[in-house]
Design an enzyme around this catalytic site. Structure first.
Site, PDB file in Angstrom:
ATOM      1  N   TYR A  40      -1.926  -1.331  10.903  1.00 18.00           N
ATOM      2  CA  TYR A  40      -1.929  -1.779   9.652  1.00 18.00           C
ATOM      3  C   TYR A  40      -0.678  -0.900   8.623  1.00 18.00           C
ATOM      4  O   TYR A  40      -0.045  -1.677   7.682  1.00 18.00           O
ATOM      5  CB  TYR A  40      -3.403  -1.111   8.929  1.00 18.00           C
ATOM      6  CG  TYR A  40      -3.401  -1.133   7.597  1.00 18.00           C
ATOM      7  CD1 TYR A  40      -3.538  -2.413   6.891  1.00 18.00           C
ATOM      8  CD2 TYR A  40      -3.168  -0.112   6.476  1.00 18.00           C
ATOM      9  CE1 TYR A  40      -3.548  -2.645   5.613  1.00 18.00           C
ATOM     10  CE2 TYR A  40      -3.516  -0.039   5.345  1.00 18.00           C
ATOM     11  CZ  TYR A  40      -3.505  -1.250   4.488  1.00 18.00           C
ATOM     12  OH  TYR A  40      -3.627  -1.447   3.344  1.00 18.00           O
TER      13      TYR A  40
ATOM     14  N   SER B 128       0.710  -1.360  -0.103  1.00 12.49           N
ATOM     15  CA  SER B 128      -0.105   0.013   0.010  1.00 12.49           C
ATOM     16  C   SER B 128       0.809   1.279  -0.110  1.00 12.49           C
ATOM     17  O   SER B 128       2.026   1.219   0.389  1.00 12.49           O
ATOM     18  CB  SER B 128      -0.880   0.032   1.319  1.00 12.49           C
ATOM     19  OG  SER B 128      -1.503   1.084   1.506  1.00 12.49           O
TER      20      SER B 128
END
Length: 252
Positions: A148, A135
């Site tokens: 995360y 990401s």
């Protein structure tokens, strides 16, 4: 030589499903892994050439079971796409520890285990491809989603190291680092209370999948704004970046 299989985790929604659809239409043989058997079965009904395996990769033993399934069927995985992942929104002092430990298992441990299991087979053939889905978040600290962001930082660092280690082989290692994407991730990660997905134009899962399949780069960052965000995150003081991320992800 007979075509090998592409194995995709998290294959029944979002980017994983978009990749599976595009590759299936190209007659690529697939092994799809996901938690939901009904969605896996529906995909197999549409594309009978694919193999399916139901597994929750937040459970430690399941990556090994996937590998054993592949070997027992005599299948050759020539491309591994580690796509499965989840997030969790909220201040670290208030979020659920069990959910975060499951996230670490899913986002990091299962990815490492699957890579560890399938890589030796690729090395024996001296060919193959490993694609890890990270990401834009991996390049910056992530207040409100600290665990995360940290798991994705691991994925990016791990992948870049493998690129170097395997540079003299015919095994390709690549990283996909999308920004906010219109998938079920927002709901699954409890991001409905965050302004993140409302402040940015989300790319579709189909656009992200196409960006990956159309590129030969080692690191694929779909979208101009995402590329700019990564460039700035790498060159600005991390305290500044953390402040910006916190502002972007603040509660509605």
């Amino acid at each position: 030589m007979e075509q090998g299989y592409t194995l995709i985790t998290g294959a029944t929604s979002g980017i994983g499903l978009a990749l599976a659809e595009k590759l299936a239409r190209q007659q690529v043989k697939l092994i799809l892994v996901a938690r939901r058997f009904d969605a896996l079965h529906a995909f197999q009904q549409k594309y009978p050439q694919c193999e399916i395996f139901q597994a929750d990769l937040s459970q430690p033993n399941n990556p090994v079971q996937i590998y054993e399934f592949v070997k027992a069927r005599g299948l050759v995985v020539e491309r591994l796409i580690n796509n499965a992942g989840v997030g969790l929104f909220g201040d670290f002092s208030e979020t659920d520890l069990d959910k975060e430990l499951d996230m670490i298992q899913l986002n990091i441990s299962s990815l490492v285990t699957l890579t560890k299991l399938f890589l030796p087979d690729m090395q024996a053939r001296n060919c193959g491809e490993i694609i890890n889905v990270s990401s834009v978040a991996s390049f910056m600290p992530g207040p409100k989603m600290s665990v995360y962001y940290a798991t994705k930082a691991f994925v990016t660092s791990f992948t870049e190291a493998l690129v170097y280690e395997l540079r003299h082989t015919n095994i390709q290692v690549r990283l996909l680092a999308p920004g906010p994407t219109a998938t079920q991730f927002e709901k699954a990660s409890q991001l409905e209370d965050s302004k993140l997905f409302h402040r940015f134009k989300n790319q579709s899962a189909d656009e992200v999948a196409q960006a990956l399949l159309s590129s030969h780069k080692k690191i694929v960052i779909p979208g101009v704004l995402n590329k700019i965000a990564v460039f700035l995150a790498r060159h600005l003081p991390q305290s500044w970046v953390a402040t910006v991320v916190a502002k972007i992800q603040e509660n509605k």
